[in-house]
Design an enzyme around this catalytic site. Sequence first.
Site, PDB file in Angstrom:
ATOM      1  N   PHE A  17       0.861  -1.189   0.000  1.00  0.00           N
ATOM      2  CA  PHE A  17       0.000   0.000   0.000  1.00  0.00           C
ATOM      3  C   PHE A  17       0.891   1.231   0.000  1.00  0.00           C
ATOM      4  O   PHE A  17       1.795   1.348   0.832  1.00  0.00           O
ATOM      5  CB  PHE A  17      -0.920   0.025   1.218  1.00  0.00           C
ATOM      6  CG  PHE A  17      -1.893   1.178   1.188  1.00  0.00           C
ATOM      7  CD1 PHE A  17      -3.090   1.075   0.506  1.00  0.00           C
ATOM      8  CD2 PHE A  17      -1.593   2.374   1.828  1.00  0.00           C
ATOM      9  CE1 PHE A  17      -3.984   2.144   0.458  1.00  0.00           C
ATOM     10  CE2 PHE A  17      -2.476   3.445   1.786  1.00  0.00           C
ATOM     11  CZ  PHE A  17      -3.676   3.327   1.103  1.00  0.00           C
ATOM     12  N   ASP A  65       9.144   2.441   1.457  1.00  0.00           N
ATOM     13  CA  ASP A  65       8.016   3.205   1.989  1.00  0.00           C
ATOM     14  C   ASP A  65       7.970   2.998   3.500  1.00  0.00           C
ATOM     15  O   ASP A  65       7.622   1.927   3.981  1.00  0.00           O
ATOM     16  CB  ASP A  65       6.736   2.703   1.318  1.00  0.00           C
ATOM     17  CG  ASP A  65       5.471   3.379   1.828  1.00  0.00           C
ATOM     18  OD1 ASP A  65       5.499   3.968   2.925  1.00  0.00           O
ATOM     19  OD2 ASP A  65       4.438   3.284   1.141  1.00  0.00           O
ATOM     20  N   LYS A  68       3.061  10.221   8.477  1.00  0.00           N
ATOM     21  CA  LYS A  68       2.309   9.809   9.656  1.00  0.00           C
ATOM     22  C   LYS A  68       2.907  10.335  10.959  1.00  0.00           C
ATOM     23  O   LYS A  68       2.666  11.461  11.352  1.00  0.00           O
ATOM     24  CB  LYS A  68       2.135   8.288   9.663  1.00  0.00           C
ATOM     25  CG  LYS A  68       1.168   7.783   8.593  1.00  0.00           C
ATOM     26  CD  LYS A  68       0.797   6.343   8.806  1.00  0.00           C
ATOM     27  CE  LYS A  68      -0.157   5.823   7.733  1.00  0.00           C
ATOM     28  NZ  LYS A  68      -1.503   6.407   7.809  1.00  0.00           N
TER      29      LYS A  68
END
Length: 400
Positions: free
Chosen positions: A139, A224, A253
């Site tokens: 993702f 990532d 995040k």
Amino acid sequence: MSNEKSRDILDLYTAKVMPTYAPTVAIASGKGITVRDADGRSYYDFTSGIGVQAVGYGNKDVTEAIQGQAAALTHCSNLFVNAPETLLAAKLVELSGLGGKVFFCNSGAEANEAALKLARRWGHANGGRYEVVTFRQGFHGRTLATVAATAQAWCQEGYDPLPVGFAYADYNDLESVKSAVNEKTVAILLEAVQGEGGVTPATDEFMKGVRALCDEKNLLMVVDEVQAGMGRTGTWFAWQGYGVQPDLFTCAKALGGGLPMGALVSNAKLADVFTLSSHASTFGGNPVAAAAANAVIAVIEKEGLLANATKVGALLKEALQSFVDKYDKVLEVRGKGLMLGLVIDGDAKEIVDALAGQGLLALTAGPNVVRFLPPLCLGEDDLEDAVDMISDALDGVYGD
């Protein structure tokens, strides 16, 4: 206790906000690892706002950094320099040890988009290559390019035609990666721990094999770190636990302490691939978000939260393993540090709902994995209470 305030907020949300989420709790405040809803009910938050609140809610140092910078300067654009952004870039380069430079943006998807653009720009100057290998169950975000990079049909449906230039391989299967590489390939993009796809860590063999393949074929290794980064797995960035170095990595995040903040970090080889006006972000490196990020890093260092993520994460993993041993429907625990998944033979959302009923907020990671992402400041006493809640929730669903 009445839930009228929460109900009113949720009803107004449903009426006025596009239905891309289906919230069931109206959170009004938070402190440490705990949040309260609009009616005053308290929950242990083992979502951390989907991995955002690494140092906990309402951390004094982060709050003061935000307040102080907001009073001084909220925005000045990237036509000028602000000190918090510059100091943060220097710190990220230091923590990574890659010796490169940083591009700032506002989210993980934007950071991954920047990584894809930089890889293509480098590839055009190195044989005209542009294709990026990504992984099934990975993702990487919700822009069109990062949706195309995300090899999962559920988030691609209805968005055809997707951008071209991606090939998909199987995670932890090096032969699958080798088969996907061709003369057009410029980079391999992967998560060191697949988050949304099921909380699946890369094996040591796989990470080292990807690095070796990139070296052999002159490809870029791009990691990532949007969910796993900033200490969640016990190192600043999850790739640091594998003894390899990527050419590029992204983070977001937890970086901004609750404010929108993303970053692309390069090694020295790629530090100047982006040139004047070749890429940009109006709010990237915003001084308030950067001040928050500097404070987050300082808190992690001061409070020893990397070590705490390793220690308390091991205790949580051990407790979750006991439920695997107890219930036939609980199949496996996987993950690293305080990024853990409980694999269920059934619907993970049923368990997430049961946990909320006990006063603990958790996430799914695909249809059959319950995901736990508590703040890195989680202490052993609170962990014991949380494990009791998990036990009660599982017993309510799977008990005799």
